[in-house]
Design a protein around this motif. Structure first.
Motif, mmCIF file in Angstrom:
data_model
loop_
_atom_site.group_PDB
_atom_site.id
_atom_site.type_symbol
_atom_site.label_atom_id
_atom_site.label_comp_id
_atom_site.label_asym_id
_atom_site.label_seq_id
_atom_site.Cartn_x
_atom_site.Cartn_y
_atom_site.Cartn_z
ATOM 1 N N SER A 222 0.816 -1.219 0.000
ATOM 2 C CA SER A 222 0.000 0.000 0.000
ATOM 3 C C SER A 222 0.847 1.265 0.000
ATOM 4 C CB SER A 222 -0.935 0.005 1.210
ATOM 5 O OG SER A 222 -0.181 0.037 2.425
ATOM 6 N N LEU A 223 2.130 1.147 0.301
ATOM 7 C CA LEU A 223 2.998 2.327 0.311
ATOM 8 C C LEU A 223 3.245 2.792 -1.117
ATOM 9 C CD1 LEU A 223 5.625 1.104 2.962
ATOM 10 C CD2 LEU A 223 3.686 2.644 3.335
ATOM 11 N N PRO A 224 3.129 4.080 -1.392
ATOM 12 C CA PRO A 224 3.238 4.550 -2.783
ATOM 13 C C PRO A 224 4.594 4.306 -3.428
ATOM 14 C CG PRO A 224 3.137 6.396 -1.228
ATOM 15 C CD PRO A 224 2.802 5.162 -0.457
ATOM 16 N N ASP A 225 5.658 4.260 -2.615
ATOM 17 C CA ASP A 225 6.990 4.053 -3.194
ATOM 18 C C ASP A 225 7.464 2.618 -3.066
ATOM 19 O OD1 ASP A 225 7.311 4.065 -0.440
ATOM 20 O OD2 ASP A 225 9.244 5.099 -0.496
ATOM 21 N N TYR A 226 6.551 1.696 -2.756
ATOM 22 C CA TYR A 226 6.978 0.322 -2.509
ATOM 23 C C TYR A 226 7.636 -0.331 -3.723
ATOM 24 C CZ TYR A 226 6.953 -4.338 -0.384
ATOM 25 O OH TYR A 226 7.331 -5.558 0.138
ATOM 26 N N PRO A 227 7.099 -0.202 -4.940
ATOM 27 C CA PRO A 227 7.801 -0.804 -6.087
ATOM 28 C C PRO A 227 9.220 -0.270 -6.252
ATOM 29 C CG PRO A 227 5.562 -0.248 -6.697
ATOM 30 C CD PRO A 227 5.794 0.372 -5.348
ATOM 31 N N ASN A 228 9.412 1.008 -6.000
ATOM 32 C CA ASN A 228 10.758 1.579 -6.108
ATOM 33 C C ASN A 228 11.679 1.026 -5.030
ATOM 34 O OD1 ASN A 228 12.732 3.360 -7.195
ATOM 35 N ND2 ASN A 228 12.342 4.795 -5.539
ATOM 36 N N ARG A 229 11.152 0.850 -3.836
ATOM 37 C CA ARG A 229 11.961 0.242 -2.762
ATOM 38 C C ARG A 229 12.363 -1.185 -3.144
ATOM 39 N NH1 ARG A 229 9.977 1.846 3.322
ATOM 40 N NH2 ARG A 229 8.854 3.758 2.854
ATOM 41 N N ILE A 230 11.415 -1.937 -3.677
ATOM 42 C CA ILE A 230 11.727 -3.311 -4.100
ATOM 43 C C ILE A 230 12.837 -3.300 -5.139
ATOM 44 C CG2 ILE A 230 10.847 -5.375 -5.244
ATOM 45 C CD1 ILE A 230 8.077 -4.683 -4.133
ATOM 46 N N ALA A 231 12.732 -2.407 -6.106
ATOM 47 C CA ALA A 231 13.727 -2.350 -7.179
ATOM 48 C C ALA A 231 15.108 -2.032 -6.627
ATOM 49 C CB ALA A 231 13.308 -1.315 -8.219
ATOM 50 N N ARG A 232 15.183 -1.086 -5.693
ATOM 51 C CA ARG A 232 16.484 -0.729 -5.127
ATOM 52 C C ARG A 232 17.044 -1.873 -4.286
ATOM 53 N NH1 ARG A 232 13.879 4.196 -3.699
ATOM 54 N NH2 ARG A 232 14.214 3.772 -1.477
ATOM 55 N N ALA A 233 16.191 -2.515 -3.499
ATOM 56 C CA ALA A 233 16.647 -3.637 -2.677
ATOM 57 C C ALA A 233 17.111 -4.789 -3.556
ATOM 58 C CB ALA A 233 15.537 -4.094 -1.729
ATOM 59 N N ALA A 234 16.362 -5.088 -4.610
ATOM 60 C CA ALA A 234 16.734 -6.180 -5.499
ATOM 61 C C ALA A 234 18.044 -5.901 -6.216
ATOM 62 C CB ALA A 234 15.618 -6.432 -6.505
ATOM 63 N N ALA A 235 18.240 -4.660 -6.644
ATOM 64 C CA ALA A 235 19.494 -4.312 -7.321
ATOM 65 C C ALA A 235 20.696 -4.533 -6.408
ATOM 66 C CB ALA A 235 19.452 -2.852 -7.782
ATOM 67 N N ALA A 236 20.516 -4.351 -5.114
ATOM 68 C CA ALA A 236 21.621 -4.487 -4.172
ATOM 69 C C ALA A 236 21.794 -5.907 -3.645
ATOM 70 C CB ALA A 236 21.420 -3.529 -2.996
#
Length: 240
Positions: A222-236
């Motif tokens: 439900s967090l608006p930036d959640y997909p972006n957080r996932i992408a950054r975490a996955a990249a790392a």
């Protein structure tokens, strides 16, 4: 690089005070200053880090990666909250500090970890009204049953961040507890791996579709930036 050019890690969440100790095969180590990557944040400097180790493996530490990878569950916990896996007690303590949380049960299997916490007593560092919410139970996370309806399940019983059996195990915990809301350690890696397999963009629609597929009432999407957080975490951190 001089230390005054580094970003010091800071969080508004509660970080307990720890001291070195041993319990069985477990050792709590304290005192090093370490450069650490975040889960989705940048590399920062952590002063006087504390880490819980067994043998050559670090099971938990007060690093940006550990804190960021659990903070969504802590911040969004509400009602009767069950924490599967004690670790260093950080997640349970922060859940207890949330006004929306009425009760916290920590379920831990290993008696040596329980003995460590009896001596360390992280929860005694909380305000009395938060400490009074916490109870500690010895039990198996995959079989433990609550004595009342559970609102929030926070699960962190694994050593690797990525794990093939994780979703099935979380489903078992959720079925046993009947929790209305779930956050489990590494769920972003599960979502990112599935998005990669589907070949789709890691956006809100893809995340929503994967969450429906997982059939778990996850906290975070439900967090608006959640997909972006996932992408950054996955990249790392996504390695397979």
């Amino acid at each position: 690089m001089p230390s005054d050019s580094l970003t010091l890690f800071a969080t508004d969440l509660f970080v307990p005070r720890y001291r070195p100790m041993r319990s069985g095969d477990w050792e709590l180590r304290c005192g090093a200053n370490v450069l650490c990557p975040g889960y989705w944040g940048d590399v920062s400097l952590v002063l006087d880090i504390a880490a819980l180790t067994r043998g050559h493996e670090t099971w938990m530490s007060m690093t940006p990666m550990e804190i960021e990878s659990q903070e969504i569950g802590c911040r969004l916990a509400r009602g009767y909250t069950v924490v599967m896996g004690m670790g260093m007690g950080w997640a349970a303590a922060n859940a207890a500090l949330m006004p929306e949380v009425s009760r916290v049960t920590v379920v831990e299997y290993d008696p040596d970890v329980l003995a460590f916490h009896a001596e360390c007593d992280v929860f005694a560092q909380l305000p009395p009204e938060a400490a009074a919410k916490v109870e500690i139970m010895q039990g198996d996370a995959l079989h433990w049953l609550p004595d009342a309806p559970v609102d929030t399940l926070l699960a962190d019983i694994w050593l690797p961040l990525n794990g093939d059996d994780r979703v099935d195990e979380v489903r078992r915990m959720q079925a046993n507890t009947g929790a209305d809301h779930v956050y489990f350690w590494g769920q972003e890696m599960v979502i990112a791996r599935r998005a990669r397999a589907l070949g789709g963009a890691l956006d809100a629609d893809t995340v929503a579709a994967i969450v429906r597929e997982l059939e778990l009432p996850l906290l975070g999407p439900s967090l608006p930036d959640y997909p972006n957080r996932i992408a950054r975490a996955a990249a790392a951190h996504l390695r397979d």
